[in-house]
Design an enzyme around this catalytic site. Structure first.
Site, PDB file in Angstrom:
ATOM      1  N   GLY A 285       6.784 -15.703   2.360  1.00 32.16           N
ATOM      2  CA  GLY A 285       6.144 -16.110   3.687  1.00 32.16           C
ATOM      3  C   GLY A 285       7.184 -15.430   4.833  1.00 32.16           C
TER       4      GLY A 285
ATOM      5  CG  ASN B  80      10.079 -13.563   2.932  1.00 30.11           C
ATOM      6  OD1 ASN B  80      10.358 -14.455   2.188  1.00 30.11           O
ATOM      7  ND2 ASN B  80       8.923 -12.813   3.078  1.00 30.11           N
TER       8      ASN B  80
ATOM      9  CD  GLU C  35       2.219 -14.367   6.525  1.00 28.51           C
ATOM     10  OE1 GLU C  35       1.858 -13.617   5.530  1.00 28.51           O
ATOM     11  OE2 GLU C  35       3.233 -15.041   6.361  1.00 28.51           O
TER      12      GLU C  35
ATOM     13  N   GLY D 108      11.985   5.966   7.301  1.00 28.86           N
ATOM     14  CA  GLY D 108      12.852   5.318   8.350  1.00 28.86           C
ATOM     15  C   GLY D 108      12.210   4.657   9.044  1.00 28.86           C
TER      16      GLY D 108
ATOM     17  CG  ASP E  76       8.579  -6.860  -5.071  1.00 29.74           C
ATOM     18  OD1 ASP E  76       7.548  -6.507  -4.523  1.00 29.74           O
ATOM     19  OD2 ASP E  76       8.644  -8.035  -5.532  1.00 29.74           O
TER      20      ASP E  76
ATOM     21  CB  THR F 260       6.772  -8.299  -1.752  1.00 30.05           C
ATOM     22  OG1 THR F 260       6.094  -7.581  -2.758  1.00 30.05           O
ATOM     23  CG2 THR F 260       6.259  -9.298  -1.078  1.00 30.05           C
TER      24      THR F 260
ATOM     25  CG  ASP G  17       8.620 -10.360   6.069  1.00 25.09           C
ATOM     26  OD1 ASP G  17       7.863 -10.042   6.723  1.00 25.09           O
ATOM     27  OD2 ASP G  17       8.066 -10.838   4.605  1.00 25.09           O
TER      28      ASP G  17
ATOM     29  N   GLY H  88      10.831  -9.853  -5.726  1.00 26.26           N
ATOM     30  CA  GLY H  88      10.642 -10.811  -4.901  1.00 26.26           C
ATOM     31  C   GLY H  88      10.861 -10.613  -3.627  1.00 26.26           C
TER      32      GLY H  88
HETATM   33  O1  RIB Z   1       5.720  -9.900   3.789  1.00 28.80           O
HETATM   34  C1  RIB Z   1       5.734 -10.466   2.902  1.00 28.80           C
HETATM   35  C2  RIB Z   1       5.431 -12.004   2.574  1.00 28.80           C
HETATM   36  O2  RIB Z   1       3.958 -11.904   2.985  1.00 28.80           O
HETATM   37  C3  RIB Z   1       5.008 -12.370   1.247  1.00 28.80           C
HETATM   38  O3  RIB Z   1       6.427 -13.192   1.060  1.00 28.80           O
HETATM   39  C4  RIB Z   1       4.084 -13.345   1.430  1.00 28.80           C
HETATM   40  O4  RIB Z   1       4.310 -14.780   1.385  1.00 28.80           O
HETATM   41  C5  RIB Z   1       3.078 -13.153   2.489  1.00 28.80           C
HETATM   42  O5  RIB Z   1       3.244 -14.090   3.530  1.00 28.80           O
HETATM   43 NA    NA Z   2      12.067  -7.166  -2.762  1.00 27.66          NA
END
Ligand code: RIB
Ligand code: NA
Length: 301
Positions: free
Chosen positions: A39, A43, A136, A224, A245, A247, A251, A286
């Site tokens: 989320g 994060n 979100e 950058g 990863d 992801t 954040d 993660g």
């Molecule tokens: O920015 C990454 C996040 O976006 C993930 O952790 C997922 O939950 C989505 O909200």
């Molecule tokens: Na990561």
């Protein structure tokens, strides 16, 4: 030192890893299924807290097992969860596929859709603090939160992800806008691609800038960061790392930037620090669990 207040989403990330992404209509065999706290709001709060900021998260969790697990994880990061309330629906959930370090995400808001203006009404903001939001949770909630922040002399940081149209009022309430090229292009109504030159990106940022003191920070991944800080242009070079990863990398950047600003660090140095922090997060699987500590960032700066 100020506090960081993040009003935002909390999700359980259900992650499938595979050798490649399936095409539409196709099934591919995956390698693993993993459950990570995620989320964007959570994060960002994890990053800020691990990097030393006193951090409060404002959000909502469902009364289910994901909600309970997320609460335990976030509490263990030292985050103040006094403003995380329950909602009468399921906890926000993201279905993520990670292949060759790139991800696709479907996010189901659940409890995050119920974060309302009443949730941000009693947050004890004070001058020197930093207020952080992403897209979100409902936009009227963000607007209400930033109005209060402005009145209290608090710096507002907005990460408009995932991108959606916002009101002029909300944009004008933002001190520091942090976004990637795609989001910048969407909000400014122009096409931007990976190969766009720095000058072109800054021109688009100038077009979007809502007031003379606003900073627009464009994260460019391995290239950058470019920022328009008032009239000034800032460039932070990319860092060559091997990503596993990405992801939550954006954040990580936002949370780290907020922690630095709450600590009184000037924008240019704060951007370099946040860029280094994000480069560490991409080397781990993660979202939430991949956020670095201050010592880890110091070691690479
Ligand atoms: O920015 C990454 C996040 O976006 C993930 O952790 C997922 O939950 C989505 O909200
Ligand atoms: Na990561």
């Amino acid at each position: 030192m100020g506090r960081v207040f993040v009003a935002g989403s909390i999700n359980m990330d259900v992650v499938a890893t595979a050798d490649r992404h399936p095409r539409v209509g196709e099934t591919v065999a995956g390698r693993k299924v993993l459950y990570f706290p995620g989320g964007k709001g959570a994060n960002q709060a994890v990053a800020a807290s691990r990097l030393g900021a006193k951090t409060t998260l404002i959000g909502r969790l469902g009364k289910d097992s994901f909600g309970a697990e997320l609460k335990t994880f976030l509490g263990a990061q030292g985050i103040d969860l006094g403003s995380v309330r329950e909602a009468n629906t399921h906890t926000g959930t993201a279905i993520i596929t990670v292949a060759a370090a790139d991800n696709t995400i479907v996010v189901i808001p659940g409890s995050n859709a119920l974060v309302g203006a009443d949730d941000v009404a009693d947050v004890p903001l004070a001058k020197g603090d930093v207020a952080v939001c992403q897209f979100e949770i409902p936009l009227p909630t963000i607007t209400a939160f930033f109005r209060r922040a402005r009145e209290a002399g608090v710096v507002t940081v907005l990460n408009p992800a995932p991108a959606q149209k916002m009101s002029r009022e909300l944009l004008a309430l933002v001190d520091i806008l942090v976004l990637n090229e795609t989001e910048l292009g969407f909000l400014a109504g122009v096409e931007l691609t990976d190969s766009d030159e720095a000058a072109g990106i800054i021109d688009v940022a100038r077009k979007l800038q809502a007031h003379a003191d606003q900073s627009i920070c464009v994260t460019l991944g391995r290239r950058g960061v470019l920022a328009l800080a008032g009239r000034e242009e800032v460039a932070v070079p990319g860092r060559a790392v091997k990503a596993v990863d990405t992801t939550g990398a954006g954040d990580c950047f936002v949370g780290a930037l907020a922690a630095q600003l709450a600590d009184g660090v000037p924008l240019r140095a704060a951007l370099a620090f946040a860029n280094a922090a994000a480069s560490i997060s991409v080397q781990r699987m993660g979202a939430g669990p991949s956020m670095p500590t201050a010592a880890e960032v110091a070691a690479v700066l």
